[in-house]
Enzyme design. Structure first.
Site: not given
Ligand code: IMP
Ligand code: MG
Length: 176
Positions: A45, A100-101, A104, A132, A153, A160, A166
């Site tokens: 991402g 990082e993209d 969350d 987020k 989302f 993606d 992407r």
């Molecule tokens: P976290 O561990 O919950 O912070 O998740 C991070 C990863 O989940 C990111 O690197 C993304 O690959 C994926 N992710 C979280 N939210 C989204 C979203 O809204 N769209 C797409 N990918 C997401």
């Molecule tokens: Mg990711």
């Protein structure tokens, strides 16, 4: 199916992202003046954002990549992180910036940060295109945030849904 069928409105344009990459790149160049940095992009991402960001950092810049996955449902992280590709570079004594993209829950990056801290970098910071904050479950500081987004989302600009979207040159979300 055309992407126009499922992707909603443009939330953030490419122009806005490029302008933000310039601001953050300048900030990084100031903060690490006289030193170098190694950007660690999290595949897949972060690829588009990292490419924009690195062009704006007027320092010695190295890059490397890692890939990881978290087990669980497609749109929510489970909290268990698996490393699928580790670094090729040695980061000992270096200034690391994880790119990082989106953050969350923060669980993925919280894990990766701890994992990389064990290799004794000089410093370690995090730069995410999107944040987020409503989804946060881990206590994680994101040092450089491109844009803060609502708890939807998101797709596009590297992000993606089932490996699609992407390539979109803007940030959007899936239409309901
Ligand atoms: P976290 O561990 O919950 O912070 O998740 C991070 C990863 O989940 C990111 O690197 C993304 O690959 C994926 N992710 C979280 N939210 C989204 C979203 O809204 N769209 C797409 N990918 C997401
Ligand atoms: Mg990711």
């Amino acid at each position: 199916m055309s992407r126009k069928d499922t992707v909603g409105e443009i939330m953030i344009t490419q122009e806005q992202i490029l302008a933000r990459a310039k601001e953050i790149g300048n900030q990084i160049a100031k903060e690490y003046a006289g030193e170098g940095v190694i950007l660690i992009g999290i595949l897949r991402g972060a690829v588009l954002w990292m490419a924009d960001l690195m062009k704006e950092i007027d320092l010695d810049v190295e890059i490397d990549f890692m890939a990881c996955s978290s087990y669980g449902a497609a749109t929510k992280t489970s909290g268990v992180v698996k490393i699928n590709k580790d670094l090729d570079s040695d980061i000992e004594g270096k200034n690391v910036i994880i790119v990082e993209d989106i953050v969350d829950s923060g669980i993925t990056l919280n894990y990766l940060k701890g994992y990389l801290e064990n290799r004794s970098p000089k410093s370690i910071k995090i730069c995410a295109l999107l944040d987020k904050p409503e989804g946060r479950r881990a206590d994680l500081v994101v040092d450089y945030v491109g844009f803060t987004v609502e708890d939807k989302f998101i797709v596009g600009y590297g992000l993606d849904f089932n490996q699609k979207y992407r390539q979109l040159p803007y940030i959007s979300c899936l239409s309901e």
